[in-house]
Each structure stands twice: as C-alpha cells, then as structure tokens.
Design a protein around this motif. Structure first.
Motif, PDB file in Angstrom:
ATOM      1  N   GLY A 138       0.784  -1.240   0.000  1.00 34.01           N
ATOM      2  CA  GLY A 138       0.000   0.000   0.000  1.00 34.01           C
ATOM      3  C   GLY A 138       0.814   1.287   0.000  1.00 34.01           C
ATOM      4  N   GLY A 139       2.117   1.218  -0.253  1.00 32.71           N
ATOM      5  CA  GLY A 139       2.933   2.429  -0.174  1.00 32.71           C
ATOM      6  C   GLY A 139       3.202   3.059  -1.522  1.00 32.71           C
ATOM      7  N   LYS A 140       4.394   3.656  -1.666  1.00 30.13           N
ATOM      8  CA  LYS A 140       4.707   4.399  -2.892  1.00 30.13           C
ATOM      9  C   LYS A 140       5.007   3.447  -4.048  1.00 30.13           C
ATOM     10  N   MET A 141       5.669   2.333  -3.761  1.00 33.45           N
ATOM     11  CA  MET A 141       6.088   1.445  -4.854  1.00 33.45           C
ATOM     12  C   MET A 141       5.130   0.275  -5.089  1.00 33.45           C
ATOM     13  N   GLY A 142       4.490  -0.183  -4.009  1.00 35.80           N
ATOM     14  CA  GLY A 142       3.711  -1.426  -4.092  1.00 35.80           C
ATOM     15  C   GLY A 142       2.654  -1.458  -5.185  1.00 35.80           C
ATOM     16  N   SER A 183      -1.436  -5.314   2.800  1.00 34.31           N
ATOM     17  CA  SER A 183      -1.147  -4.048   3.476  1.00 34.31           C
ATOM     18  C   SER A 183      -2.286  -3.774   4.429  1.00 34.31           C
ATOM     19  N   ARG A 184      -2.101  -2.751   5.245  1.00 33.82           N
ATOM     20  CA  ARG A 184      -3.271  -2.353   6.042  1.00 33.82           C
ATOM     21  C   ARG A 184      -4.251  -1.589   5.152  1.00 33.82           C
ATOM     22  N   PHE A 185      -3.804  -1.141   3.997  1.00 32.63           N
ATOM     23  CA  PHE A 185      -4.565  -0.290   3.079  1.00 32.63           C
ATOM     24  C   PHE A 185      -5.051   0.972   3.796  1.00 32.63           C
ATOM     25  N   SER A 186      -4.079   1.678   4.371  1.00 30.90           N
ATOM     26  CA  SER A 186      -4.357   2.976   4.994  1.00 30.90           C
ATOM     27  C   SER A 186      -5.002   3.894   3.965  1.00 30.90           C
ATOM     28  N   ASN A 187      -4.602   3.744   2.697  1.00 36.97           N
ATOM     29  CA  ASN A 187      -5.294   4.437   1.604  1.00 36.97           C
ATOM     30  C   ASN A 187      -6.155   3.385   0.893  1.00 36.97           C
ATOM     31  N   ALA A 211      -4.238  -6.525   6.069  1.00 39.50           N
ATOM     32  CA  ALA A 211      -3.694  -7.153   7.286  1.00 39.50           C
ATOM     33  C   ALA A 211      -2.634  -6.240   7.875  1.00 39.50           C
ATOM     34  N   ASP A 212      -2.576  -6.229   9.210  1.00 40.34           N
ATOM     35  CA  ASP A 212      -1.487  -5.548   9.909  1.00 40.34           C
ATOM     36  C   ASP A 212      -0.480  -6.636  10.310  1.00 40.34           C
ATOM     37  N   LEU A 213       0.669  -6.637   9.674  1.00 40.18           N
ATOM     38  CA  LEU A 213       1.628  -7.722   9.893  1.00 40.18           C
ATOM     39  C   LEU A 213       2.174  -7.741  11.314  1.00 40.18           C
ATOM     40  N   MET A 214       2.048  -6.637  12.029  1.00 41.59           N
ATOM     41  CA  MET A 214       2.518  -6.603  13.416  1.00 41.59           C
ATOM     42  C   MET A 214       1.553  -7.359  14.330  1.00 41.59           C
ATOM     43  N   TYR A 268       9.095  -8.261   0.051  1.00 43.63           N
ATOM     44  CA  TYR A 268       8.853  -7.616   1.334  1.00 43.63           C
ATOM     45  C   TYR A 268       9.182  -6.128   1.228  1.00 43.63           C
ATOM     46  N   LEU A 269       8.135  -5.295   1.271  1.00 45.79           N
ATOM     47  CA  LEU A 269       8.322  -3.843   1.110  1.00 45.79           C
ATOM     48  C   LEU A 269       8.132  -3.070   2.412  1.00 45.79           C
ATOM     49  N   VAL A 270       7.673  -3.754   3.450  1.00 45.99           N
ATOM     50  CA  VAL A 270       7.262  -3.046   4.675  1.00 45.99           C
ATOM     51  C   VAL A 270       8.457  -2.328   5.306  1.00 45.99           C
ATOM     52  N   TYR A 294      16.713   5.611  -4.028  1.00 48.95           N
ATOM     53  CA  TYR A 294      15.881   6.606  -4.697  1.00 48.95           C
ATOM     54  C   TYR A 294      15.224   6.167  -6.002  1.00 48.95           C
ATOM     55  N   ALA A 295      14.054   5.575  -5.812  1.00 45.59           N
ATOM     56  CA  ALA A 295      13.203   5.293  -6.966  1.00 45.59           C
ATOM     57  C   ALA A 295      12.554   6.608  -7.427  1.00 45.59           C
ATOM     58  N   ILE A 296      12.349   6.719  -8.739  1.00 45.76           N
ATOM     59  CA  ILE A 296      11.774   7.940  -9.320  1.00 45.76           C
ATOM     60  C   ILE A 296      10.430   7.624  -9.964  1.00 45.76           C
ATOM     61  N   ARG A 300       5.439  11.368  -9.143  1.00 42.73           N
ATOM     62  CA  ARG A 300       4.701  11.912  -8.004  1.00 42.73           C
ATOM     63  C   ARG A 300       5.544  12.123  -6.764  1.00 42.73           C
ATOM     64  N   TYR A 301       6.759  11.549  -6.757  1.00 45.91           N
ATOM     65  CA  TYR A 301       7.670  11.755  -5.628  1.00 45.91           C
ATOM     66  C   TYR A 301       9.080  11.438  -6.103  1.00 45.91           C
ATOM     67  N   GLY A 302      10.059  11.828  -5.299  1.00 49.78           N
ATOM     68  CA  GLY A 302      11.439  11.444  -5.605  1.00 49.78           C
ATOM     69  C   GLY A 302      12.361  12.646  -5.749  1.00 49.78           C
TER      70      GLY A 302
END
Ligand SMILES: NC(=O)c1ccc[n+]([C@@H]2O[C@H](COP(=O)([O-])OP(=O)(O)OC[C@H]3O[C@@H](n4cnc5c(N)ncnc54)[C@H](OP(=O)(O)O)[C@@H]3O)[C@@H](O)[C@H]2O)c1
Length: 338
Positions: free
Chosen positions: A35-39, A63-67, A84-87, A103-105, A198-200, A203-205
């Motif tokens: 659920g992050g920038k790259m996933g 992901s928790r899918f916060s978004n 899912a919250d892996l913690m 594993y991106l977390v 630094y991935a480009i 929208r960010y980078g």
C-alpha cells in the motif's frame, strides 16, 4: 508524461525479459506492504507480466490499506488484495502461503522520537515474516542507507564493501537485513537483500524535488551534492526478476542507476527546460550517500528509462502541475535523523 493514467500505464509495462522470467516462475507472487509508494505499481507490473506470460500464478498484495483506494485499484486489475497488519501475529499467521514473496514493509519518517517503533517494524517484524515464509523465495527490500557516506569520486560502495549506517533509521534497516540473513541461513530460505537508492516516479522522488525547487525559485542545498536514482518501473522489474537470484546465505544487490549524478548539474538541466536560473546554497561536500549498481546491471542489463528521459518527463510533470504525493525524500539529510 501527461497524466497519472499514462504514468501508471508506463510503470506497469512489462519488458520481454520480465515476461520470460515470469513465465519460468513457479508459484504465486505475494507482495507484503503493497500500500505504499512502490507497491501499487509493482503489483500492477507483476499482474501484467503474469497475464502476458500465460502463467496461472496469482499476484496477491497485503497491506493495512491505509489508503483504501489502493485496495480497489488492485482488485480492479484482478490482483488479490488482503488487508492485514503484519505486526498483529494472528493476521500474519492467517496470510496465505506463496512461493515468491516481496517484502516492502518499512518505516523511515518519524523515527526521531519514536525510535522503538522503527526498530520493531524494521528489525523485529522481518524475523516473524522470515519464519512464516521460510519455504518461499524472499526478495527483502532494504536501502542504500545501510552504507556510510562515501567519496563522491569513488563510484559508490559495492555489495562487498562494509556497511556503516548513520542514524537509527539506517541502523534499523541493517537490523532488518541481519535478521533476514539469520533466518535465511538457519532455515535455508532463499533470500535476496535488495538495497534500493531513490526510486523515481513523477509523483515523488529526488528529481521531482529538485525540479520543483528550480520551478518555484527555492534555493537548493548542495551539501549532499550527488545522488543515484532509478526509474521506479525499472526498480520494480528488477525486484520481480530477483526471485531466480535468491540464495541461502542471501544474495545482496544494490539497485539504482549507474550514474553518480550531480545535484547542481540536474538543477541546471531543469533550469534550461524551465528557462529559469536555479538558486543554490552551500557547497558540495566531498562525500554522499551512494551505491554502486554494476552488479545489477551485469545481472539484468541497463534500466529501460534513461536519466535524460526521467528529467524530461519530470519537467513536463512539474510544468503541468501534475499530481504529487507530498512525500519528500529528505535526501539532503547527512546525520541520519529522520
Ligand atoms: N521509494 C524509495 O525510493 C526507496 C528508497 C530506498 C528504500 N526503499 C525501501 O523500499 C521499500 C518500499 O518502498 P516504498 O517507498 O513503497 O515504501 P512505503 O511507501 O513506506 O511503503 C511501505 C508500505 O508498507 C505498509 N506497511 C507498513 N506497516 C505495515 C504493517 N504493519 N502491516 C502491513 N503493511 C504495512 C504501508 O502501507 P499501509 O499503510 O497500507 O499498510 C506502507 O505504505 C521500503 O521498505 C523502503 O524503505 C524505498
């Protein structure tokens, strides 16, 4: 690069070499921390490559899918999305098995003042995940921050050079690597430690930040005067092609562009494209956070998107005031305080 749709399309376009590798892959692909920038773009690329290879393997994103929009986007593409919250041990235990795990977390910003959380997420959780997925190939994302600052003339540290993380975020990332390495050795789990710089994305980078500074007339701090960057689509492709390179004890791979790029030079390029004079403060220090990506180039070939292309796309994006994530990289930070 005119719209988010065009960007998403470009990021998820699989190359022939990726389709070939995916056609030879045995088992499903599970992306943890999708659920992050790259996933989202990684999952989309994996799904298109799986489809085009004619394979029956599934792509699953967790992901928790916060978004919550990310969950919908994945499901619309036929990707299985599992919140899912892996913690939470029971939520981790309930996840499906999969032969291939990425594993991106991780967490970075907000470490100062909440160091214990960073260590728990970045260094403790990898052990829980490594135990659960002991039978899988695991590509574990890490960062070039595990290296010390090195001479800008030296081409950056290779995978054989010693680590030397500065600050608790970077130390906890080395902790993540060491814990994965321990379980890889103990359980014989094939693993690859993927050290990204630094991935480009538009929208960010780092490129976006420098372009925005030039466009808005904001001074650019030159102390960290050199960086490495890689197009996010290329970084994602390498991650998916790494399953065949997972070994026990783990393989380690620096993933970034092969050029050591001068921040001043980059700003001047944007200056020409915007017809504006970049403003600078401070002078370049003799060291920077760099890594040497020769091994990745030897294994997987050159990235498909070149630096001049990334600069051109980023300049167009900034001129058009394209959507941004407002997630600065803080690449200028030299004391490791995030
Ligand atoms: N992007 C870069 O340029 C770059 C550079 C160097 C290293 N890296 C590393 O590469 C990895 C991927 O990069 P990224 O930029 O996509 O990172 P990111 O934006 O931080 O994405 C990671 C995602 O993991 C999910 N997550 C966090 N805690 C979780 C938990 N307890 N359970 C389930 N999911 C959880 C979060 O999504 P939810 O909130 O939806 O759960 C988060 O957005 C990271 O580990 C990062 O450190 C990235």
């Amino acid at each position: 690069m005119k719209s988010v749709e065009e960007l998403d399309q470009k990021l998820s376009e699989p190359s022939d070499r990726l389709i070939k590798d995916i056609s030879e892959l045995d088992g499903d692909i599970l992306i943890l921390g999708v659920g992050g920038k790259m996933g989202p773009s990684l999952a989309a690329l994996a799904q298109r490559a799986v489809k085009e290879s004619g394979s029956n393997n599934k792509v699953i994103g967790v992901s928790r899918f916060s978004n919550p929009e990310h969950r919908e986007e994945l499901e619309d593409q036929g990707i299985t999305a599992i919140p899912a919250d892996l913690m939470k041990e029971d939520e981790l235990a309930a996840l499906p098995d999969a032969k291939n795990v990425i594993y991106l977390v991780g967490t970075k910003f907000g470490t100062s003042g909440n160091e214990c959380f960073t260590w728990a997420l970045n260094s403790y959780l990898p052990g829980r995940v490594a135990e659960k997925y002991r039978e899988s190939n695991i590509v574990a994302f890490s960062t070039g921050n595990v290296y010390p600052f090195t001479d800008v003339e030296g081409g950056g540290p290779t995978e054989e050079d010693p680590t030397g993380p500065v600050g608790e975020y970077a130390q906890s990332c080395l902790g993540r690597e060491r814990v994965f390495e321990y379980f890889s050795k103990t359980n014989g789990t094939p693993l690859l430690i993927y050290r990204l710089n630094y991935a480009i994305d538009m929208r960010y980078g780092v490129l976006l930040e420098i372009a925005q500074s030039v466009y808005n007339g904001t001074p650019i701090d030159l102390k960290t005067g050199y960086v490495n960057v890689i197009w996010q689509g290329d970084a994602n492709e390498i991650a998916l092609r790494c399953f065949s390179k997972c070994t026990s004890p783990p393989n380690v791979l620096n993933v970034t562009g092969t050029e050591t790029i001068s921040v001043r030079w980059m700003a001047e390029q944007f200056g020409e494209l915007f017809n504006k004079e970049p403003k600078f403060v401070n002078q370049e220090e003799p060291t920077a956070l760099l890594s040497n990506a020769s091994k990745a180039e030897r294994l997987f070939g050159k990235p498909r998107v070149s630096l001049p292309q990334m600069i051109e796309w980023t300049a167009e994006w900034v001129k058009r005031e394209g959507e941004t994530l407002d997630k600065p990289t803080h690449f200028q930070e030299r004391k490791g305080a995030f």
